[in-house]
Design a protein around this motif. Structure first.
Motif, PDB file in Angstrom:
ATOM      1  N   ALA A 165      -5.239  -0.654   1.800  1.00 40.42           N
ATOM      2  CA  ALA A 165      -5.377  -1.900   0.823  1.00 40.42           C
ATOM      3  C   ALA A 165      -4.925  -2.710   0.004  1.00 40.42           C
ATOM      4  O   ALA A 165      -3.177  -3.126   0.960  1.00 40.42           O
ATOM      5  CB  ALA A 165      -6.684  -1.210   0.569  1.00 40.42           C
ATOM      6  N   THR A 166      -4.712  -2.914  -1.128  1.00 40.34           N
ATOM      7  CA  THR A 166      -4.149  -3.130  -2.097  1.00 40.34           C
ATOM      8  C   THR A 166      -4.342  -2.842  -3.343  1.00 40.34           C
ATOM      9  O   THR A 166      -5.153  -1.760  -4.112  1.00 40.34           O
ATOM     10  CB  THR A 166      -4.361  -4.681  -2.776  1.00 40.34           C
ATOM     11  OG1 THR A 166      -5.608  -4.717  -3.147  1.00 40.34           O
ATOM     12  CG2 THR A 166      -4.078  -5.872  -1.370  1.00 40.34           C
TER      13      THR A 166
ATOM     14  N   ALA B 248      -6.484  -2.056  -7.213  1.00 37.99           N
ATOM     15  CA  ALA B 248      -7.964  -3.177  -6.335  1.00 37.99           C
ATOM     16  C   ALA B 248      -9.043  -3.316  -6.931  1.00 37.99           C
ATOM     17  O   ALA B 248      -9.511  -4.475  -7.121  1.00 37.99           O
ATOM     18  CB  ALA B 248      -8.421  -2.413  -4.757  1.00 37.99           C
TER      19      ALA B 248
ATOM     20  N   LYS C 184      -1.161  -2.664   2.256  1.00 37.51           N
ATOM     21  CA  LYS C 184      -1.682  -2.653   3.466  1.00 37.51           C
ATOM     22  C   LYS C 184      -1.428  -1.905   4.706  1.00 37.51           C
ATOM     23  O   LYS C 184      -1.171  -2.974   5.493  1.00 37.51           O
ATOM     24  CB  LYS C 184      -2.246  -4.426   3.993  1.00 37.51           C
ATOM     25  CG  LYS C 184      -2.962  -5.775   3.019  1.00 37.51           C
ATOM     26  CD  LYS C 184      -3.257  -6.408   3.640  1.00 37.51           C
ATOM     27  CE  LYS C 184      -4.071  -7.213   2.306  1.00 37.51           C
ATOM     28  NZ  LYS C 184      -3.668  -8.864   2.819  1.00 37.51           N
TER      29      LYS C 184
END
Length: 474
Positions: free
Chosen positions: A203-204, A207, A231
């Motif tokens: 993802a990031t 987060a 990502k």
């Protein structure tokens, strides 16, 4: 000796949470049994906070040798003896270990059993040959690394935080799965010690934190040569002649010498036979209310095993709540509004209360966001540590909702905001205190003071001051 033990308090788990309960209850004169199946001190001392910060300190010393040019000091590439670096890490653990030792707790009056505990009834545990019956059972069994369902991972040699500090070979190319706090702290440390590092984050990165602040940390890591890929998912890992390889969702292939898995943690509750005690639980951990009590009124769960906050400082705080509530029978409930956390990269990243994103979701557009850049702080300028930002979120009446810092010593600087939230102080209090000059702590006052800038220097105030200036001096 085996047999039935009937302590006032039985604690399962000798990590941060369990040790605070055991020490506190024993010093209050209660009969305490502590059951710990592995190492005293738990994850924090042996595999977590202590060794990681010791490694980070060594990496910072190495980086300082590269960073002297701005001060007129010729930069040099440090000669890193990784074996001695790990001796330093082990030495720090050894220096702290007596505080958490069996010997210390036995001197406090705690009976320590080096066994694995499991429930055999609502108020009874079996620990090796010992049957333990208690009206107050505290589960403090912590958490362990969670391995993602990546094909090939169980067949490929890899590190987690539980094994990496026993390694004495500096990776030539470390591949890190996970861009959370543990992953990025280790990423920067190994990069500064001389490893090539690639981070794969599905993802990031970071987060949970404010994206604006997390971006400052990510930019520094990339600036130091980390290959930080967000990502990006590893669909398979393989063993190679040189080490390991990660196959990405794009079809690309990343080869490295070593693999570190840092994709989160899972509560350690297997083997406790919780159902026999009527203790509700799920994959997130043991279910507790705000007083940390489980579905069984005789059992409490504190620290990582309840799945709420996987922080050492919160484990200690939850232990104090148990002592206050269960032993003194005083009001004691967990307040999520005062929970802080910090990531010890360089720059550090720290947060308490709501960040901007969460504050907007909860309070809408009525919030105020205050910012103060470290480039505007004189102490930061003198130390060439100007990459950083303090963000404070308030409501429209000046009530502090949260604060986040990306910058040097953010873990220290966040503490004034922790106090503000804990004491329910308003932004005016932070704007009115007098910090010494020059200090990084001035950022708190400056950010808080900016809340009043528009009002103080707006047209109405300017007009009032002009009027007052015409009056006789008094």
């Amino acid at each position: 000796m085996s047999g039935l033990l009937t302590p006032d308090v039985c604690v399962v788990g000798g990590g941060s949470a369990g040790l605070v309960v055991a020490a506190g209850a024993a010093q209050l004169g209660l009969d305490v049994v502590l059951v710990e199946r592995a190492l005293m001190g738990g994850d924090c001392l042996n595999y977590g906070c202590v060794p990681s910060k010791a490694l980070i300190a060594a990496a910072k010393a190495a980086q300082a040798q590269r960073s002297g040019a701005a001060f007129g000091i010729a930069p040099v590439e440090p000669a890193v003896d990784f074996g001695k670096v790990m001796d330093h890490v082990a030495g720090v653990i050894a220096a702290i270990a007596p505080n958490d030792s069996v010997e210390r707790f036995e001197k406090l009056g705690v009976r320590v059993l080096p066994e694995e505990a499991r429930f055999v009834g609502r108020t009874e545990l079996q620990a090796g040959p010992h049957r333990i019956r208690s009206k107050r059972i505290v589960l403090a069994t912590g958490s362990r690394p969670a391995l993602p369902p990546v094909p090939g991972l169980t067949e490929v040699p890899h590190f987690t935080n539980e094994t990496i500090f026993a390694n004495r070979v500096l990776p030539s190319h470390l591949v890190v799965l996970g861009g959370g706090p543990i992953g990025l702290e280790m990423t920067q440390a190994f990069r500064r010690l001389g490893s090539k590092v690639t981070v794969l984050e599905a993802a990031t990165c970071l987060a949970k934190d404010d994206p604006e602040l997390a971006a400052i940390v990510a930019a520094r890591l990339r600036g130091e040569g980390v290959d930080l890929r967000e990502k990006t998912r590893a669909t398979k890992v393989e063993r190679t002649a040189e080490g390991i390889a990660a196959v990405l969702d794009s079809g690309a292939r990343i080869e490295g010498s070593h693999l570190l898995v840092a994709t989160g943690r899972t509560p350690t509750i297997d083997g406790l036979d919780l159902d026999k005690a009527g203790v509700a639980h799920d994959r997130r951990g043991i279910t507790v209310d705000d007083s940390l009590r489980t579905a069984n009124r005789n059992v409490w769960a504190i620290g990582d095993c309840n799945g709420r906050y996987a922080f050492t400082h919160m484990a200690g705080h939850e232990a104090s709540l148990f002592i206050r509530g269960a032993l003194f029978r005083a009001p004691a409930k967990l307040d999520p509004a005062i929970v802080p956390w910090a990531t010890y990269t360089d720059p550090e990243l720290a947060q308490v209360g709501l960040n901007e994103r969460d504050a907007r979701a909860r309070h809408g557009d009525g919030i105020r966001v205050l910012r103060w850049n470290f480039a505007e702080n004189d102490r930061a300028q003198t130390e060439r540590e100007t990459d950083g930002l303090l963000k404070v979120v308030t409501d429209g009446r000046g009530r502090i909702l949260g604060a986040g810092i990306a910058g040097p010593q953010a873990g220290e600087l966040i503490q004034s905001w922790c106090l503000a939230l804990s004491g329910r102080l308003r932004i005016s209090t932070l704007a009115g205190f007098v910090p010494p000059y020059p200090t990084l702590g001035e950022t708190a006052k400056r950010a808080a003071g900016s809340y009043y800038t528009e009002t103080l220097f707006g047209p109405r105030t300017r007009g009032l001051v002009r009027f007052l200036a015409r009056l006789p001096v008094w």
